[in-house]
Design a protein around this motif. Structure first.
Motif, short mmCIF file in Angstrom:
data_model
loop_
_atom_site.label_atom_id
_atom_site.label_comp_id
_atom_site.label_asym_id
_atom_site.label_seq_id
_atom_site.Cartn_x
_atom_site.Cartn_y
_atom_site.Cartn_z
N SER A 45 -18.81 -43.38 -4.12
CA SER A 45 -20.51 -43.57 -4.08
C SER A 45 -20.32 -41.93 -4.41
CB SER A 45 -20.53 -44.05 -2.34
OG SER A 45 -19.69 -42.90 -1.58
N ALA A 46 -19.22 -40.81 -3.84
CA ALA A 46 -19.68 -39.65 -4.22
C ALA A 46 -19.82 -39.46 -6.18
CB ALA A 46 -18.74 -38.95 -3.89
N ARG A 47 -19.12 -40.44 -7.14
CA ARG A 47 -18.97 -40.03 -8.41
C ARG A 47 -20.09 -40.71 -8.72
NH1 ARG A 47 -13.46 -42.75 -9.30
NH2 ARG A 47 -14.70 -43.56 -7.77
N LEU A 48 -21.06 -41.35 -8.45
CA LEU A 48 -22.04 -41.93 -8.77
C LEU A 48 -23.13 -41.09 -8.55
CD1 LEU A 48 -21.94 -45.34 -7.41
CD2 LEU A 48 -22.26 -44.65 -9.82
N TYR A 49 -23.23 -40.38 -6.92
CA TYR A 49 -24.12 -38.92 -7.19
C TYR A 49 -23.90 -38.18 -7.73
CZ TYR A 49 -26.91 -35.42 -4.39
OH TYR A 49 -27.65 -34.92 -3.96
N TYR A 50 -23.34 -37.40 -7.99
CA TYR A 50 -22.45 -36.65 -9.19
C TYR A 50 -22.74 -37.11 -10.40
CZ TYR A 50 -19.18 -35.12 -6.06
OH TYR A 50 -18.16 -34.75 -4.77
N GLN A 51 -23.33 -38.50 -10.93
CA GLN A 51 -24.47 -39.05 -11.75
C GLN A 51 -25.71 -38.80 -12.31
OE1 GLN A 51 -22.20 -42.04 -13.35
NE2 GLN A 51 -20.35 -41.47 -12.95
N THR A 52 -26.26 -38.25 -10.77
CA THR A 52 -28.20 -38.53 -10.65
C THR A 52 -28.44 -37.61 -11.08
OG1 THR A 52 -28.12 -37.67 -8.26
CG2 THR A 52 -27.79 -40.12 -9.00
N LYS A 53 -30.24 -37.31 -11.75
CA LYS A 53 -30.72 -36.10 -11.97
C LYS A 53 -30.35 -35.10 -10.69
CE LYS A 53 -33.31 -38.61 -15.32
NZ LYS A 53 -34.73 -38.85 -16.13
N GLU A 54 -30.60 -35.93 -8.98
CA GLU A 54 -31.16 -34.91 -7.91
C GLU A 54 -29.66 -33.94 -8.36
OE1 GLU A 54 -31.26 -37.56 -4.81
OE2 GLU A 54 -31.17 -35.73 -3.74
N TYR A 55 -29.07 -34.44 -8.21
CA TYR A 55 -26.93 -33.54 -8.17
C TYR A 55 -27.52 -32.61 -9.14
CZ TYR A 55 -23.05 -31.95 -8.06
OH TYR A 55 -21.84 -31.56 -7.63
N ALA A 56 -28.19 -33.20 -10.68
CA ALA A 56 -27.95 -32.49 -11.38
C ALA A 56 -28.96 -31.01 -10.95
CB ALA A 56 -28.33 -33.34 -12.89
N GLN A 57 -30.20 -31.27 -10.93
CA GLN A 57 -30.78 -30.69 -10.22
C GLN A 57 -30.05 -29.51 -9.15
OE1 GLN A 57 -33.73 -29.26 -11.66
NE2 GLN A 57 -34.27 -27.74 -10.11
N GLU A 58 -29.69 -29.81 -7.93
CA GLU A 58 -29.20 -29.48 -6.87
C GLU A 58 -28.01 -29.01 -7.29
OE1 GLU A 58 -25.91 -30.56 -2.89
OE2 GLU A 58 -27.70 -32.36 -4.14
N LEU A 59 -26.82 -29.55 -8.29
CA LEU A 59 -26.18 -28.01 -9.12
C LEU A 59 -26.31 -26.86 -10.11
CD1 LEU A 59 -22.64 -27.86 -9.59
CD2 LEU A 59 -23.44 -29.53 -11.52
N ALA A 60 -27.74 -27.16 -10.32
CA ALA A 60 -28.33 -25.72 -11.57
C ALA A 60 -28.54 -25.03 -10.24
CB ALA A 60 -29.32 -26.53 -12.40
N GLU A 61 -29.42 -25.40 -9.03
CA GLU A 61 -29.48 -24.34 -8.63
C GLU A 61 -28.88 -23.63 -8.26
OE1 GLU A 61 -32.22 -26.53 -5.46
OE2 GLU A 61 -33.71 -26.58 -7.08
N LEU A 62 -27.87 -24.32 -7.14
CA LEU A 62 -26.43 -23.82 -6.85
C LEU A 62 -25.59 -22.54 -8.11
CD1 LEU A 62 -24.09 -23.69 -4.70
CD2 LEU A 62 -23.22 -25.19 -6.25
N VAL A 63 -25.32 -23.36 -8.97
CA VAL A 63 -24.94 -22.44 -10.06
C VAL A 63 -25.59 -20.63 -9.74
CG1 VAL A 63 -23.57 -21.91 -12.83
CG2 VAL A 63 -23.46 -24.31 -11.16
#
Length: 115
Positions: A48-66
């Motif tokens: 479930s976590a690996r699938l979440y890592y592939q979502t657009k939502e996570y990509a946006q969250e990660l971009a903000e974190l970086v």
């Protein structure tokens, strides 16, 4: 250090080093939070976590974190202090590899590297 067949941050050794680097200036609130930038490749995470890592939502969250991490590292020379701290330990066992990990983290964040 035998690492054949592994990329950065795919093995326990790298994650252990990352934990040490994250707590360079203290733990808890003083933790740098660098680990959050690399956990998206955790191969042992639940599906479930690996699938979440592939979502657009996570990509946006990660971009903000970086971006937030880059700002933190570039402000007040924190990134430079971090690499200087670990370069001073370069002659310790495994120290050269630790500096490589610090450099990779700084590059992942897009932070300034003076050396």
């Amino acid at each position: 250090m035998g690492r054949w067949g592994m990329r950065l941050f795919e093995g326990d050794q790298d994650m252990d080093i990352l934990t040490d680097i994250d707590a360079t200036f203290g733990e808890g609130a003083d933790d740098l939070g660098l680990a959050l930038m690399v956990h998206q490749t955790d191969l042992v995470a639940p599906q479930s976590a690996r699938l979440y890592y592939q979502t657009k939502e996570y990509a946006q969250e990660l971009a903000e974190l970086v971006a937030k991490t880059r700002e933190k590292l570039d402000s007040n020379g924190l990134g430079q202090k971090l690499i200087s701290h670990w370069r001073a330990k370069e002659s310790d066992f495994g120290g050269e590899y630790n500096v490589i990990i610090v450099g990779a983290l700084l590059m992942r964040a897009g932070a300034k590297i003076n050396e």
